[in-house]
Write an enzyme that holds these catalytic residues in place. Structure first.
Site, PDB file in Angstrom:
ATOM      1  CB  SER A  66      -9.044  -3.501   1.121  1.00  0.00           C
ATOM      2  OG  SER A  66      -9.339  -2.843   1.739  1.00  0.00           O
ATOM      3  CG  ASP A 283     -11.915  -5.262   3.452  1.00  0.00           C
ATOM      4  OD1 ASP A 283     -11.455  -4.033   4.278  1.00  0.00           O
ATOM      5  OD2 ASP A 283     -10.639  -5.645   3.337  1.00  0.00           O
ATOM      6  CB  ALA A 377      -3.065   6.563  11.008  1.00  0.00           C
ATOM      7  CG  ASN A 378      -4.846   2.574   7.428  1.00  0.00           C
ATOM      8  OD1 ASN A 378      -5.154   1.877   8.407  1.00  0.00           O
ATOM      9  ND2 ASN A 378      -3.940   2.432   6.885  1.00  0.00           N
ATOM     10  CB  SER A 503       2.470   3.319  -2.641  1.00  0.00           C
ATOM     11  OG  SER A 503       0.884   2.564  -2.856  1.00  0.00           O
TER      12      SER A 503
HETATM   13  C1  16G Z   1      -2.497  -2.100   2.766  1.00  0.00           C
HETATM   14  C2  16G Z   1      -2.880  -2.589   3.989  1.00  0.00           C
HETATM   15  C3  16G Z   1      -2.545  -1.583   5.041  1.00  0.00           C
HETATM   16  C4  16G Z   1      -1.783  -0.557   4.305  1.00  0.00           C
HETATM   17  C5  16G Z   1      -1.950  -0.013   2.791  1.00  0.00           C
HETATM   18  C6  16G Z   1      -1.159   1.014   2.560  1.00  0.00           C
HETATM   19  C7  16G Z   1      -3.294  -4.545   4.926  1.00  0.00           C
HETATM   20  C8  16G Z   1      -4.279  -5.686   4.998  1.00  0.00           C
HETATM   21  N1  16G Z   1      -3.433  -3.882   4.697  1.00  0.00           N
HETATM   22  O1  16G Z   1      -4.090  -1.871   2.039  1.00  0.00           O
HETATM   23  O2  16G Z   1      -1.987  -1.823   6.192  1.00  0.00           O
HETATM   24  O3  16G Z   1      -2.227   0.715   5.363  1.00  0.00           O
HETATM   25  O4  16G Z   1      -1.764  -0.653   2.447  1.00  0.00           O
HETATM   26  O5  16G Z   1      -0.349   1.252   1.217  1.00  0.00           O
HETATM   27  O6  16G Z   1      -1.582  -4.397   5.297  1.00  0.00           O
HETATM   28  P1  16G Z   1       0.468   2.040   0.348  1.00  0.00           P
HETATM   29  O7  16G Z   1       1.519   1.143   0.330  1.00  0.00           O
HETATM   30  O8  16G Z   1      -0.530   2.198  -1.346  1.00  0.00           O
HETATM   31  O9  16G Z   1       0.527   3.221   0.988  1.00  0.00           O
HETATM   32 MG    MG Z   2     -10.141  -3.220   4.129  1.00  0.00          MG
END
Ligand code: 16G
Ligand code: MG
Length: 547
Positions: A66, A283, A377-378, A503
């Site tokens: 991604s 992606d 939000a992202n 995270s």
């Molecule tokens: C991943 C998730 C995304 C989420 C992010 C949070 C999918 C396909 N992707 O990229 O939706 O916003 O994780 O990341 O579910 P974090 O837990 O590191 O904050």
């Molecule tokens: Mg992505």
């Protein structure tokens, strides 16, 4: 088990490094690309078993990391309706990825067969694809070995976007049923989405061209082909950051994640007042829009803004169609700007719920709504119509040409939306269609509400697993008393809100804060981050005080 006879032999070609450990997290497995070979081989085995557990339905495997740096890679499984892997299988994935030897691996596979009651005589079917990362071809070869080891019928879709692969999986598994989703080909994908788009915008005034930052990823070539397939003045695009050849450029200072995190334009784009811009991630499953006003101030139209635009449009169409009891709802995460949540509740008067971060959580909440709009939000999100909603549309009896037109538009919107997963290209066509239909500039879209200033910080701690949350990740239940300390800080700031969560993709804890002014927001964010650092085992530099 005889079924696993070839596993040991092929596994020897993709040995797991001693001591390496992997976890199937929010976005599948994700780490440095050159450490993932054994994992991707094993995901091939898992995909075959998953397909057998679903009576031979087609399972998808996507090799991508991604928005992460180009040196990372990742792999995730796609379930039969094009949705994320069922959560209960994540533990199987983690266990199999971590088996230390070929014997352990075979034993772990046998345990999955046993636990899930899998009939291994079923023919497994798997389709797969990858993004543009340099480590992709080698990982793909490892995947192919894993699939071959269990005799899966395997088909490569080459280099496509993540949502395209989700779409193919759904098409393959619904072919010939009333839920048939479309042609499982790239051309079929483009025909479905551009066809629905053109049905919606037909006859409206033509828009200015749309500038797209493709993050130097797979979205670049794919959106170029999409625009060529549309062959319409309604979809004139100017492509930027579409270099998928030069090493090191993927996601570098560009793409949706960069723009959202930094609240600024990506490298390579000189923003002009009056023009419309959007960024995909690496992606192409995320999108954010933006523009500059006449003073060249930057304005971001993030997932919350997309969600409110889409929810408003759907709500108005349902009303115009005269369909009773067809509720549009909105799913957000704690990262949604507080202004957007108030706007949805108080102005739009639509039901809204919070889900945990990660597409699978939002998706499941949205499935509970007749028409569920979900966005992080992202910029990650889509819309789901449940079967009751589809029935209502099917049985709607229009009483006027206006109602008939609204129903026709609702059908076109449903066709325009990739219901399997958030999709930058389909979401882009959706936003474009709504802006064209309303005759809106980005500034007019933006005028609905004003975002509260917000700040996202990262704190590195000794052990992020000690952080436990509840209430859709907005409240900490552990470490003890930390939430009380956060509450005391938040109470000092007008319209203040802050939360802390571990995270799911990085070894860090995230701090989010918002407040009525930029200065208050930053002060709140840094004081919460400092408190986390002090009270919960911060490592490295204490988050710098705001100057
Ligand atoms: C991943 C998730 C995304 C989420 C992010 C949070 C999918 C396909 N992707 O990229 O939706 O916003 O994780 O990341 O579910 P974090 O837990 O590191 O904050
Ligand atoms: Mg992505």
């Amino acid at each position: 088990m005889a079924h696993f006879a070839k596993v040991a032999e092929l596994s020897a070609r993709h040995p797991k490094a001693d001591g390496a450990s992997f976890e199937y997290g929010t976005a599948g497995f994700r780490t440095l690309g050159d450490t993932l070979e054994s994992t991707v081989f094993r995901v091939g085995l898992l995909a075959a078993l998953r397909s057998q557990s679903k009576q031979g339905k087609t399972i998808g495997v996507m090799i991508t990391a991604s928005h992460n740096p180009e040196c990372d890679n990742g792999v995730k499984l796609v379930d039969p309706m094009g949705e994320m892997l069922q959560q209960s299988w994540e533990a199987h994935c983690t266990r199999i990825a971590n088996a230390a030897s070929a014997d352990e691996l075979v034993a772990a596979l046998a345990a999955v067969v046993e636990a899930e009651g899998i009939d291994v005589s079923v023919q497994a079917r798997v389709v797969y694809a990858r993004d543009t990362r340099p480590s992709g071809p080698l990982l793909q070869a490892a995947l192919e070995d894993g699939l071959a080891a269990l005799g899966a019928e395997a088909t490569s879709y080459g280099v496509v976007t993540t949502p395209q692969l989700h779409y193919f999986v759904r098409c393959l598994n619904t072919a010939g049923t009333p839920a048939a989703y479309g042609e499982p080909t790239e051309a079929g994908y483009r025909a479905k989405y551009t066809g629905a788009f053109l049905r919606l915008v037909d006859g409206r005034p033509l828009p200015a061209p749309l500038h797209i930052d493709a993050a130097n990823g797979v979205g670049g070539p794919e959106v170029r082909k999409l625009a060529a397939a549309a062959a319409s003045p309604y979809l004139r695009i100017e492509l930027h950051n579409d270099d998928t050849q030069t090493p090191g450029r993927l996601n570098k200072d560009c793409g949706a994640d960069y723009v959202k995190s930094n609240q600024r334009a990506p490298a390579g784009l000189d923003l002009e007042p009056g023009a419309r811009y959007c960024s995909f991630d690496g992606d192409a499953d995320r999108i954010v829009y933006y523009y500059v006003d006449e003073h060249r101030s930057f304005h971001l139209l993030d997932g919350d803004k997309i969600s409110t635009l889409v929810a408003t449009y759907l709500r108005d169409l349902v009303a115009a169609a005269g369909i009773e009891d067809l509720q549009v709802g909105v799913v957000q995460t704690a990262y949604a700007n507080g202004s957007s949540t108030s706007y949805i509740k108080d102005t739009l008067r639509l039901p809204t719920v919070f889900a945990k971060t990660g597409v699978k959580h939002l998706h499941h909440e949205a499935e509970k709504m007749p028409i569920g709009v979900y966005f992080e939000a992202n910029g990650h999100g889509t819309v789901l119509f449940n079967s009751a909603a589809v029935d209502k549309l099917r049985h709607a009896a229009p009483q006027s040409p206006a109602q008939e037109d609204a129903i026709r538009r609702l059908w076109a919107l449903r066709d325009l939306i990739n219901e399997s997963v958030g999709d930058a290209m389909s979401d882009m066509l959706l936003v474009e269609a709504i802006l064209i239909c309303k005759g809106w500039t980005p500034a007019q879209w933006d005028a609905a509400y004003t975002d509260l200033p917000s700040r996202l910080l990262k704190v590195v701690v000794h052990d992020r697993t000690q952080f436990k949350t509840t209430n859709a990740e907005q409240t900490l239940t552990a470490p003890p008393r930390l939430q009380d300390a956060i509450d005391t800080l938040v109470a000092k700031f007008p319209r203040g809100r802050a939360f802390v969560r571990p995270s799911g993709t990085e070894d860090a804890v995230r701090v989010y804060a918002e407040a009525a002014t930029r200065a208050d927001c930053d002060q709140l964010a840094y004081s919460v981050a400092g408190t986390v650092f002090d009270k919960a085992g911060g490592r490295g530099d204490r988050p710098a005080e705001f100057i």
